[in-house]
Every structure is written in structure tokens, then in C-alpha cells.
Design a protein around this motif. Structure first.
Motif, PDB file in Angstrom:
ATOM      1  N   ARG A   1      27.431  22.780  23.776  1.00 17.01           N
ATOM      2  CA  ARG A   1      28.298  23.955  23.731  1.00 17.01           C
ATOM      3  C   ARG A   1      28.196  24.782  25.018  1.00 17.01           C
ATOM      4  N   ASN A   2      26.973  24.960  25.547  1.00 15.11           N
ATOM      5  CA  ASN A   2      26.843  25.774  26.756  1.00 15.11           C
ATOM      6  C   ASN A   2      27.563  25.143  27.944  1.00 15.11           C
ATOM      7  N   ARG A   3      27.612  23.782  28.019  1.00 17.31           N
ATOM      8  CA  ARG A   3      28.361  23.117  29.081  1.00 17.31           C
ATOM      9  C   ARG A   3      29.853  23.347  28.886  1.00 17.31           C
ATOM     10  N   PHE A   4      30.310  23.292  27.626  1.00 17.49           N
ATOM     11  CA  PHE A   4      31.716  23.537  27.325  1.00 17.49           C
ATOM     12  C   PHE A   4      32.117  24.941  27.787  1.00 17.49           C
ATOM     13  N   VAL A   5      31.292  25.926  27.452  1.00 20.38           N
ATOM     14  CA  VAL A   5      31.589  27.315  27.811  1.00 20.38           C
ATOM     15  C   VAL A   5      31.558  27.506  29.328  1.00 20.38           C
ATOM     16  N   GLU A   6      30.607  26.850  30.017  1.00 21.18           N
ATOM     17  CA  GLU A   6      30.533  26.946  31.483  1.00 21.18           C
ATOM     18  C   GLU A   6      31.815  26.474  32.144  1.00 21.18           C
ATOM     19  N   ILE A   7      32.380  25.400  31.590  1.00 27.46           N
ATOM     20  CA  ILE A   7      33.545  24.778  32.213  1.00 27.46           C
ATOM     21  C   ILE A   7      34.854  25.454  31.828  1.00 27.46           C
ATOM     22  N   LEU A   8      35.027  25.724  30.524  1.00 25.90           N
ATOM     23  CA  LEU A   8      36.318  26.205  30.029  1.00 25.90           C
ATOM     24  C   LEU A   8      36.276  27.578  29.379  1.00 25.90           C
TER      25      LEU A   8
ATOM     26  N   VAL B   1      36.214  30.658  51.566  1.00 23.35           N
ATOM     27  CA  VAL B   1      36.325  30.684  50.098  1.00 23.35           C
ATOM     28  C   VAL B   1      37.710  31.176  49.695  1.00 23.35           C
ATOM     29  N   LEU B   2      38.190  32.237  50.346  1.00 20.71           N
ATOM     30  CA  LEU B   2      39.522  32.765  50.033  1.00 20.71           C
ATOM     31  C   LEU B   2      40.613  31.755  50.380  1.00 20.71           C
ATOM     32  N   ALA B   3      40.447  31.038  51.503  1.00 21.28           N
ATOM     33  CA  ALA B   3      41.435  30.029  51.896  1.00 21.28           C
ATOM     34  C   ALA B   3      41.463  28.876  50.891  1.00 21.28           C
ATOM     35  N   LEU B   4      40.292  28.403  50.490  1.00 20.64           N
ATOM     36  CA  LEU B   4      40.230  27.300  49.523  1.00 20.64           C
ATOM     37  C   LEU B   4      40.755  27.727  48.158  1.00 20.64           C
ATOM     38  N   GLU B   5      40.450  28.966  47.760  1.00 17.07           N
ATOM     39  CA  GLU B   5      40.960  29.472  46.483  1.00 17.07           C
ATOM     40  C   GLU B   5      42.482  29.457  46.491  1.00 17.07           C
TER      41      GLU B   5
ATOM     42  N   ASN C   1      33.988  27.656  34.619  1.00 19.45           N
ATOM     43  CA  ASN C   1      35.062  28.427  34.007  1.00 19.45           C
ATOM     44  C   ASN C   1      35.658  29.472  34.951  1.00 19.45           C
ATOM     45  N   GLY C   2      34.801  30.106  35.763  1.00 13.36           N
ATOM     46  CA  GLY C   2      35.283  31.166  36.659  1.00 13.36           C
ATOM     47  C   GLY C   2      35.892  30.679  37.947  1.00 13.36           C
ATOM     48  N   ARG C   3      35.818  29.358  38.221  1.00 12.99           N
ATOM     49  CA  ARG C   3      36.338  28.768  39.462  1.00 12.99           C
ATOM     50  C   ARG C   3      35.797  29.523  40.685  1.00 12.99           C
ATOM     51  N   ALA C   4      36.682  29.900  41.615  1.00  6.97           N
ATOM     52  CA  ALA C   4      36.235  30.542  42.855  1.00  6.97           C
ATOM     53  C   ALA C   4      35.574  31.893  42.597  1.00  6.97           C
ATOM     54  N   ALA C   5      35.948  32.559  41.503  1.00  7.54           N
ATOM     55  CA  ALA C   5      35.358  33.870  41.187  1.00  7.54           C
ATOM     56  C   ALA C   5      33.849  33.768  40.992  1.00  7.54           C
ATOM     57  N   ASP C   6      33.371  32.618  40.488  1.00  7.76           N
ATOM     58  CA  ASP C   6      31.924  32.429  40.325  1.00  7.76           C
ATOM     59  C   ASP C   6      31.212  32.464  41.672  1.00  7.76           C
ATOM     60  N   ILE C   7      31.858  31.901  42.683  1.00  4.10           N
ATOM     61  CA  ILE C   7      31.275  31.907  44.031  1.00  4.10           C
ATOM     62  C   ILE C   7      31.290  33.325  44.594  1.00  4.10           C
TER      63      ILE C   7
END
Length: 636
Positions: free
Chosen positions: A205-212, A425-429, A566-572
Motif C-alpha cells: 500500500r505504501n508503494r501505491f500511495v507513493e506512486i499514485l 528541474v523547471l525545464a524538465l517539468e 505521486n508528486g512528480r517534479a514537486a517532490d524534487i
């Protein structure tokens, strides 16, 4: 693979070869070979290859000149594997596996609210486990936090009731159990025991939540107004930007044989983008092509197939960077040229290089880009890197304060690297939000403008990915490629975040993470990249936050990599290494760059000009080659 006979004395591989033979791997079936390297003009034997040995494996990854000569010492037989066949079968295997698991996921009612792209992300996150017959996998009453899909084998489901133990179900291939664990922490309602050797896919479950994110949020999302609006937007026709036909005159200086110089005018045809100063010569309402005159100046740089120079537009006086490519040099891989044309024509981000025009003459293709006179990040790294001395506790020296000082290379300061990495990071996002994977992140592809801001350039390997799709082409530089790229497992934007981790390590240390202990062998580097047990070593001067960010970007499993959660670039962006950074101000270019370009451009330009003069002249194409180039690039 297929067999090939090699007679005694025959050369199977020749050092420096780049032709068809440079794309094949060989396994010795019988006989013996010697491996020769040319040293100081003499062929020296460095190795022997006998039955069961293989050589040429780097050719399965990418095209590069052969590093040694291999000759048969006796009549021999080899098995041959071609790169195209290898990568085709690897793709088929991975796509078949992914499709099978996706089919399993489609049968789970609880996951019906997920999009296909989200289900494919779960395919990558599933981990395979094997249980011997008789193993109790799930026990009634225990807290549940894992979901299972049966890949092979059989299992029995039973419940403890007041009347005693009773069997309630039997499970076979493609059946699943424990799906409620993705939603809640409620106790298991039954026990599951393997009746045969059981292979299962497991998702915690924790992997599921991390991703989605939480599953209950995804289930509620389907009825939200935002999702309905998004679906309607996808149904609307998207207009494409219009491009004005143009006739371009390129004026450049030409050296005369007897000495001196003269002006040469090259006439080209192409298209201009929405740039007013380049349209100034077009009368309103006229249908004839715009005419633009560009005067070529100093050289900015060059690559294997191209050169970049400064040009000045005659009407406005504005300067641009003009990239020129010989058609015959890129006619075998035109898709990279057309991808670069399409992507740079439509990108609009302050940290991505923009294309203003593309045109061609009889022999060359041209792009007109933003002028970036400050060089690239490798130039900055060379200027900022230095050798420092640091005390390190090792061996007999238990305390660092008593140990002798050790010399080590240090890259740029973390504050300067933070500015550059945040911009990337902003360019890749931006690129990822537009379904573009960049695939070639390295210091040489990040350029500096006159103010000190960076722009991501050289989009020759960039590609637009359809939603939920992957690509399998090996692209990039050996030290920077991600494990999923090396292994031909198929990849998406995950490779860019891996590349960001390598780039950050390079900027801070002045060396690549997978090249130390030092090696020049690309296969050694790529073996380290895919080896879970090989650990990146960090110099002692790096901060804890920098090491944590690099290690989370250099996560070998894509679904665990920072930027792919789950947060994509926002996590970075939320990582502690960036703490205190104003991301909105940076994207608006309202932040003062910590380093202005140095005034050493004149020296660098002189070196580039001298190097070009020493190079051999471009080859003359045959009429047949010119005709092929004209056909391939007719729509450029």
C-alpha cells in the motif's frame, strides 16, 4: 543468433570500424581468437578468446568505433547477434510481460478508476515473489498492507468459523487477493495458503500511495468537475502554430587559396516562426516568401555532425545562434532531426532553447536558435573546479583531525549548482507536462545566456511520448543513461530524472558517479549502472542534503525514483537541498544569477575557429546521395 565460420588468420573485428560489423556481438562456439590493440603504431596482443567467451557486447547498446582488432588463430565458428534483433526481441519480451500484468490489473474491480497510464505505472512497481508449497501467505486477522496477483501456481483460501476451518475458494493464474489492503488497514478476512510452488506479483500500500496517492482519492476523482473538464479538453481540436515560408540568404566569409577572404552568399528555403523582427521585410497581405538576410560570424561550437555559429539578422540587427548540419551526415537518422525541429519549434519556456526558423540549401540543414554566448555548463565546471585538501579518517588514522590531508577534486559550490539544477528541474517539468522526454541530459547540453541563466538545448534525442507509451531506443551518453535504458526494458520520462542525478553529481564533484574507480570502458560503466550492489561513492565535502537528493534520483527502480512518485517534479522541488528557493521568481527570471559569464569568450571562439580550420574538408556527395538527401528532407 546465427552461426558464422571464420578461417584462420581472418580478421573478424577491425579496430576503429564503425560499419555493419560494429553492431554485432560474437560468442565463440569453437576455435580461438586473439585480441589486438594498436599501441605506438604496433598491434599488441592483449587477450585471447576461446569457446564460450564473448566480445563486442557494447555494440548491442549503441554505435561506437571498435576499440580493438579480433583475429582468428585457427578455423573457428562464432554465434552472431545483431543490435537491431537484440533490441527488437527485448522490446517484445518486455511489452508482452507488461501487457499480461496490465490484463491482470484490469480484472481488479477496485482499480477500475485508474487510467491506463496509471496502471502501467503500477506494472513497474509490482515485485515478484516466490512461495514454496504449504506457505501461508496471508493469515486471517493479521493487518493487511499488501496486494497479490498470481503469476504461476495455485493457492487455497480458507476461513476460521465457529464451526471450524472451511475452504471458501481456490486461486489460479491471474487470480488476485488482498486488494482491500490498498484501500484500508482492516484485518485480513481469510487466510491464503500456497498448494503448489506459487509465483506472485506483490504491491504494498505504501508503494501505491507513493506512486499514485491514496486509492480513495483516485476513486473519487472520476466524478470530479476537473476530470470531466479535462476529458472535454482532450476532445477539442488543437491548432498548430503557423509558420511563414521564407527565402534565407546566408552571407559568410570564404578563405581564398591565394590568401585573403571574400563574401559567399548561400541561398536557402525554409520557414520562420512568429518573430516580428524576422518578418519585417514582408509587406502586409503579400503572399511571396519573406526574405531574410543573415550574416555569419564567429563559431560557437560544433559536434559530430554539426557546427554552431553567430549570425546577425540584417533588418533588426538581432543576433542568433545558427546550427548547420550536413545532410549526408544525418540522412541515416532523419527522425532525430525532425524531432528536434518539431519540439524546439513549439517549446515556450524560459529555460528551454527556442527555435526561430529552419531552412535548407542543397547540402545543409539549418536551425536558428537563441544566442547563448556564455558557453555551456561544462565550461562553467572547468572554470569553477579546483583541487582541495581534506583530512579523511582511514586505515591507522581513526580520527580525521589527526589524519594527513588528501588531495581531491571538487566541482562548483553547491549554491551555484543549486541555481543551475533548479532551472533544469523547471525545464524538465515543462517538457514532461507536454509529454516530451529529453533523453540526453549532460553539462554540454545546458547553455548559458549573456545574463547567466541557463537553457536546455540540443533536442536531437528528445521525443514526444503518447500517453502510457514507452520508448525502447538506446539514447544518451554512456555515463548518464538510466538502468532501464541500458537493459532495453522500455522507459519514459524516468530517464531524465536519473540524468539529473548524474548531472548534479558531476557539477559538485567534477567527475561521473559510475566512472570511479576510473575506467574508460563504457561497458564497465553500464554494468555498474545496472548493478544493484554497486554503490556510488560520495566525497566528504558534499552536504548530507546533496547526497540524499543524488541517491534518490539515482534509484535504479524507476517507480521508486524521485520525480516519478505521486508528486512528480514537486517532490524534487520540496527536497531540503532546495530549501528557501523561490521557484516562481526563478521561473520568471527575477532571481539574480550567482555567476555572470566570464570575458574569456574571445579566447574560446579563437580556439574553436582554429580547430575548424584544421579539420578535413567536408566530403563531396555523389548525385545519388544528393538525390536521397533531397527526398528525405523534402518536408524540412
Amino acid at each position: 543468433m546465427y552461426e558464422r565460420s571464420v578461417t584462420a588468420g581472418e580478421i573478424l573485428i577491425k579496430e576503429g570500424d564503425t560499419g555493419l560489423g560494429a553492431s554485432e556481438l560474437y560468442v565463440v562456439k569453437s576455435g580461438e581468437f586473439e585480441v589486438l590493440e594498436r599501441r605506438q603504431g604496433i598491434n599488441m596482443r592483449v587477450n585471447r578468446k576461446a569457446r564460450g567467451d564473448c566480445f563486442g557486447e557494447v555494440s548491442l547498446m549503441y554505435s561506437c568505433p571498435r576499440s580493438a582488432t579480433v583475429a582468428a588463430l585457427q578455423d573457428s565458428v562464432v554465434w552472431v547477434l545483431e543490435r537491431q534483433v537484440f533490441r527488437q526481441y527485448m522490446q517484445e519480451v518486455k511489452e508482452t510481460e507488461a501487457s499480461q500484468v496490465e490484463l491482470f490489473l484490469n480484472s481488479v474491480p477496485l482499480l477500475a478508476s485508474l487510467s491506463r497510464e496509471e496502471k502501467l505505472m503500477l506494472v513497474d512497481a509490482l515485485e515478484e515473489q516466490v512461495f514454496p508449497a504449504g506457505t501461508c501467505i496471508v493469515r486471517q486477522g493479521d493487518p493487511g498492507d499488501q496486494f497479490y496477483i498470481i503469476k504461476e501456481g495455485e493457492a487455497v483460501v480458507y476461513q476460521q468459523t465457529p464451526q471450524g476451518m472451511r475452504t471458501v475458494n481456490r486461486l489460479f493464474k491471474a487470480d488476485f487477493f488482498g486488494e482491500r489492503a490498498l484501500l484500508t488497514e482492516e484485518p485480513r478476512a481469510a487466510s491464503v495458503e500456497a498448494t503448489t510452488k506459487l509465483k506472485v506479483f506483490v504491491l504494498a500500500r505504501n508503494r501505491f500511495v507513493e506512486i499514485l496517492g491514496p486509492l480513495y482519492s483516485l476513486m473519487a476523482r472520476e466524478k470530479s468537475p476537473a476530470v470531466v473538464t479535462q476529458r472535454l479538453m482532450k476532445l477539442q481540436t488543437k491548432g498548430t502554430p503557423t509558420h511563414l515560408p521564407a527565402e534565407v540568404l546566408v552571407k559568410r566569409k570564404k578563405r581564398l587559396r591565394g590568401g585573403g577572404e571574400t563574401w559567399e552568399v548561400v541561398r536557402a528555403r525554409g520557414h520562420l516562426d512568429e518573430v516580428q523582427e524576422l518578418r519585417a521585410s514582408v509587406p502586409p497581405g503579400e503572399k511571396q516568401p519573406a526574405q531574410v538576410v543573415l550574416t555569419e560570424g564567429a563559431i560557437l561550437g560544433g559536434g559530430a555532425f554539426s557546427r554552431v555559429s553567430i549570425v546577425t539578422e540584417e533588418t533588426s540587427g538581432r543576433q542568433y545562434a545558427m546550427k548547420r548540419m550536413r545532410k549526408s551526415a544525418v540522412v541515416q537518422c532523419p527522425e532525430h532531426v525532425f524531432c528536434e525541429q518539431a519540439i524546439t519549434r513549439n517549446t515556450a519556456h524560459p529555460f528551454c532553447l527556442r527555435q526561430y526558423a529552419s531552412f535548407q540549401d542543397k547540402l545543409h540543414l539549418y536551425f536558428l536558435f537563441d544566442l547563448m554566448p556564455g558557453g555551456d555548463l561544462m565550461d562553467v565546471l572547468v572554470a569553477e573546479a579546483r583541487v582541495i585538501k581534506r583530512r579523511i579518517a582511514q586505515g591507522a588514522w581513526k580520527r580525521a583531525c589527526l589524519a594527513p590531508k588528501v588531495k581531491m577534486l571538487k566541482g562548483m559550490d553547491e549554491g551555484l549548482a543549486r541555481f543551475y539544477i533548479a532551472s533544469i528541474v523547471l525545464a524538465l517539468e515543462y517538457l514532461h507536462d507536454n509529454s516530451i522526454v529529453y533523453r540526453d541530459l549532460k553539462p554540454e547540453n545546458v547553455f548559458i545566456d549573456s545574463q547567466g541563466f541557463v537553457k536546455l538545448g540540443d533536442f536531437g534525442f528528445a521525443k514526444v511520448l503518447e500517453s502510457g507509451k514507452r520508448t525502447y531506443t538506446f539514447c544518451g551518453t554512456p555515463g548518464y543513461v538510466a538502468p532501464e535504458n541500458v537493459l532495453a526494458h522500455g522507459y519514459n520520462t524516468s530517464v531524465d530524472w536519473w540524468g539529473l542525478g548524474v548531472l548534479l553529481y558531476v557539477l559538485l564533484t567534477g567527475r561521473q558517479p559510475f566512472s570511479s574507480p576510473k575506467t574508460d570502458d563504457p561497458m564497465v560503466v553500464m554494468r555498474r549502472i545496472v548493478d544493484d550492489n554497486w554503490r556510488v561513492k560520495y566525497p566528504p565535502y558534499l552536504s548530507g542534503q546533496a547526497k540524499d537528493l543524488i541517491s534518490r534520483l539515482l534509484e535504479r527502480k524507476p517507480t521508486r525514483r524521485l520525480g516519478m512518485l505521486n508528486g512528480r517534479a514537486a517532490d524534487i522541488k520540496r527536497h531540503k537541498w532546495f530549501e528557501g528557493l523561490d521557484w516562481e521568481a526563478l521561473e520568471a527570471r527575477k532571481v539574480e544569477p550567482p555567476r555572470r559569464p566570464r570575458d574569456d569568450s574571445a579566447k574560446r571562439l579563437r580556439e574553436l575557429t582554429d580547430n575548424e580550420r584544421k579539420q578535413k574538408r567536408e566530403p563531396k556527395e555523389t548525385p545519388e546521395e544528393l538525390q536521397e538527401c533531397e527526398m528525405v528532407f523534402a518536408d524540412f
